[in-house]
Scaffold this active site. Structure first.
Site, short mmCIF file in Angstrom:
data_model
loop_
_atom_site.label_atom_id
_atom_site.label_comp_id
_atom_site.label_asym_id
_atom_site.label_seq_id
_atom_site.Cartn_x
_atom_site.Cartn_y
_atom_site.Cartn_z
N LYS A 75 39.54 40.14 45.29
CA LYS A 75 38.75 40.19 44.05
C LYS A 75 37.93 41.47 43.99
O LYS A 75 37.94 42.18 42.98
CB LYS A 75 37.86 38.94 43.98
CG LYS A 75 36.98 38.86 42.72
CD LYS A 75 36.61 37.44 42.39
CE LYS A 75 35.45 36.89 43.23
NZ LYS A 75 34.15 37.48 42.87
N SER A 76 37.21 41.79 45.06
CA SER A 76 36.36 43.00 45.07
C SER A 76 37.19 44.25 44.83
O SER A 76 36.80 45.14 44.07
CB SER A 76 35.65 43.14 46.42
OG SER A 76 34.74 42.09 46.61
N ARG A 97 37.40 47.03 41.49
CA ARG A 97 37.21 48.47 41.67
C ARG A 97 38.45 49.25 41.26
O ARG A 97 38.34 50.37 40.74
CB ARG A 97 36.82 48.75 43.13
CG ARG A 97 35.37 48.29 43.44
CD ARG A 97 35.15 48.05 44.91
NE ARG A 97 33.77 47.78 45.27
CZ ARG A 97 33.18 46.56 45.21
NH1 ARG A 97 33.86 45.51 44.76
NH2 ARG A 97 31.92 46.41 45.58
N GLY A 132 29.38 38.70 38.59
CA GLY A 132 28.28 39.55 39.02
C GLY A 132 28.77 40.95 39.37
O GLY A 132 28.09 41.94 39.11
N SER A 144 23.60 44.27 49.95
CA SER A 144 24.45 43.85 48.84
C SER A 144 25.36 44.99 48.41
O SER A 144 24.90 46.06 48.02
CB SER A 144 23.59 43.39 47.66
OG SER A 144 24.32 43.48 46.46
N GLN A 170 27.12 45.02 45.82
CA GLN A 170 27.01 45.22 44.37
C GLN A 170 25.88 46.19 44.07
O GLN A 170 26.01 47.08 43.23
CB GLN A 170 26.81 43.89 43.67
CG GLN A 170 28.03 42.97 43.85
CD GLN A 170 27.89 41.63 43.16
OE1 GLN A 170 26.84 41.31 42.61
NE2 GLN A 170 28.95 40.84 43.19
N ASP A 189 30.48 35.16 51.19
CA ASP A 189 31.15 34.22 50.26
C ASP A 189 31.81 33.06 50.99
O ASP A 189 32.33 32.14 50.34
CB ASP A 189 32.18 34.97 49.42
CG ASP A 189 31.53 35.98 48.48
OD1 ASP A 189 30.35 35.79 48.14
OD2 ASP A 189 32.20 36.96 48.10
N ARG A 209 24.01 27.98 46.19
CA ARG A 209 25.03 27.37 47.06
C ARG A 209 24.43 26.59 48.22
O ARG A 209 25.07 25.65 48.71
CB ARG A 209 26.01 28.45 47.58
CG ARG A 209 26.95 28.93 46.49
CD ARG A 209 27.98 29.92 46.97
NE ARG A 209 28.89 30.25 45.86
CZ ARG A 209 29.61 31.36 45.77
NH1 ARG A 209 29.54 32.27 46.73
NH2 ARG A 209 30.40 31.56 44.74
N ARG A 232 33.80 28.59 44.50
CA ARG A 232 33.83 28.43 45.96
C ARG A 232 33.34 27.04 46.40
O ARG A 232 33.76 26.53 47.43
CB ARG A 232 33.04 29.55 46.63
CG ARG A 232 33.61 30.92 46.26
CD ARG A 232 33.38 31.99 47.27
NE ARG A 232 33.76 33.29 46.73
CZ ARG A 232 35.01 33.77 46.66
NH1 ARG A 232 36.01 33.05 47.16
NH2 ARG A 232 35.26 34.95 46.13
C1 S3P Z 1 30.90 41.62 46.02
C2 S3P Z 1 29.79 41.62 46.81
C3 S3P Z 1 29.11 40.39 47.25
C4 S3P Z 1 29.97 39.16 47.07
C5 S3P Z 1 30.66 39.14 45.75
C6 S3P Z 1 31.53 40.36 45.57
C7 S3P Z 1 31.48 42.91 45.63
O1 S3P Z 1 27.94 40.25 46.49
O2 S3P Z 1 29.20 38.00 47.22
O3 S3P Z 1 31.48 37.99 45.64
O4 S3P Z 1 32.63 42.95 45.14
O5 S3P Z 1 30.81 43.95 45.78
P1 S3P Z 1 26.57 40.96 46.96
O6 S3P Z 1 26.94 42.37 47.18
O7 S3P Z 1 25.60 40.86 45.83
O8 S3P Z 1 26.15 40.21 48.18
#
Ligand code: S3P
Length: 432
Positions: A23-24, A28, A96, A171, A173, A320, A351, A394
């Site tokens: 997914k990540s 990107r 997010g 994080s 993100q 996660d 969670r 999840r």
């Molecule tokens: C992610 C970073 C994580 C993760 C999310 C995906 C990403 O969040 O929990 O499912 O793709 O950068 P955080 O960076 O806020 O912990």
């Protein structure tokens, strides 16, 4: 209310699973390709709601996004400075990652953007990205004192200014949003984290000809003139999706599973370390590199697990996976103590609360919630019960594995698995 009943998997789970795209990395791949100026052919893309939200965002910003099949697409951008003002509000859905990374890309742009999302995303903290971007000179406004959606980014006359940011949270993100804004800033931008979070942004930037420098938990980016897009990006499978089969294989007697094409980037493999520490029988085979990311096939077989203890340091490497690791802990001998997991309170749902309230319905008295973690008493009797997903993918998938390993479960609002793993229930059925 929509429900789904999962039966006990009495004979164990057996067979092979082709793990869907990460997914990540899928997010990107589309975002960065949309900032290049030549076509990028993306394969094994995760065709799930979150990543489709990102694809729709990039289209709204003027990129061409052409699906050849569910998991294969060609993205062509108009260059690093070629994004166009969207005609309407951008909807990040439940994601997010979409919202936070897009804020980093859009904060430096010479046009206005307004974001929305679903009910869950409206509750999640965005100040952690808005505050540092504002320090760089961005003008970003959100509800509740610039903390929450809806959020509007207003163009500003001056270029953003690079800075060194000491992030209070580990994080990816937050780190990614600041680094992406840093590409357009004057001077260098450095993000320092308490512990290193996943590094997919840094790795994929490298594939686009952009070099970042790592020094301990700090990452620095220099201003970027243009993106040299690669012709191809092959997305490895998502270890966060493989996690459900890893744990199912460990705890359901008679199981023997081969998980094909799992991304094993070391910033993501905390679950392998924890399960091995609990006594799991897990072997990596066919280890390789695909598109700058490590990948392998993973064989997992049933074994007796024992409780363990882990905390803040490993958390970014398995953030996660806490819900499904909690399921493993229910079937282990002795207690498992998890600390430093406060970030779980601000995921798609709280969670820690969800695990405590719902898992105790199936395993009465087995889970004690703490402020920043969980204490799980393994080996308690497990019964059939009806439990709520909180519309969190999840939580739903973890409940399904808990039911399959225990005495069945009826999941309320089960369809949220579409956020990251649309074929999840079908795959579970095929392994019985
Ligand atoms: C992610 C970073 C994580 C993760 C999310 C995906 C990403 O969040 O929990 O499912 O793709 O950068 P955080 O960076 O806020 O912990």
């Amino acid at each position: 209310m929509d429900t789904k009943t999962i039966a006990k998997a009495a004979a164990g789970l057996k067979g092979e699973v082709q793990i869907p795209g990460d997914k990540s990395i899928s997010h990107r791949s589309v975002m960065f390709s949309a900032l290049g100026s030549t076509p990028v052919h993306i394969t094994n893309f995760l065709h799930a709601q979150d990543c489709l939200s990102t694809a729709a965002c990039m289209k709204a910003l003027g990129a061409s996004v052409e699906f050849k099949s569910d998991t294969e697409l060609v993205v062509t951008g108009n260059g690093l400075r070629g994004l166009k003002e969207p005609q309407t509000i951008i909807d990040a859905g439940n994601s997010g990652t979409t919202l936070r990374l897009m804020m980093g890309i859009l904060a430096p742009q010479p046009f206005l953007t307004t974001f929305t999302g679903d009910a869950s995303l409206h509750k999640r903290p965005m100040g952690r990205v808005i505050a540092p971007l504002s320090q760089m000179g961005a003008k970003i406004y959100g509800r509740q004192d610039n903390q929450k959606l809806p959020i509007t980014i207003v163009p500003q006359a001056q270029k953003l200014k690079g800075m060194t940011y000491n992030s209070p949270v580990a994080s990816a993100q937050v780190k990614s949003a600041i680094l992406l804004a840093g590409m357009y800033a004057e001077g260098d931008t450095t993000v320092v984290e308490p512990f290193t979070s996943r590094d997919h942004t840094e790795r994929m930037l490298e594939a686009f000809g952009v070099h970042t420098e790592k020094n301990g938990t700090a990452v620095t980016i220099h201003p970027v003139k243009e993106f040299n897009a690669p012709q191809e990006i092959e997305v490895p499978g998502d270890i966060s999706s493989a996690a459900y089969w890893l744990v199912a294989g460990c705890i359901i007697p008679g199981s023997d599973l081969l998980l094909r094409n799992v991304g094993v980037n070391v910033t993501r493999t905390g679950i392998l370390d924890v399960l091995k520490d609990m006594g799991a029988d897990i072997t990596l085979v066919n280890e390789r590199t695909s598109g700058g990311e490590a990948a392998a096939d993973i064989r997992v077989r049933y074994s007796k697990l024992h409780g363990t203890k882990f905390g803040a340091e490993i958390m970014p490497r398995l953030i996660d996976e806490i819900p499904i690791i909690a399921v493993a802990a229910l079937f282990a001998e002795g207690d498992t103590v998890i600390t430093g997991a406060g970030e779980l309170r601000v995921k798609e749902t709280d969670r820690l609360q969800a695990i405590t309230d719902q898992f105790n319905k199936l395993a009465p008295g087995a889970v004690d919630g703490t402020e920043d973690g969980l204490v799980i008493h393994g080996g308690k009797p497990i019964q059939h019960a009806q439990a709520f997903s909180y519309d969190d993918h999840r939580i739903a998938m973890s409940l399904a594995i808990l039911g399959a390993a225990g005495d069945g479960v009826t999941i309320e609002n089960p369809e949220c698995v579409n956020i990251s793993y649309p074929a999840f229930y079908q795959t579970l059925d095929s392994l019985r």
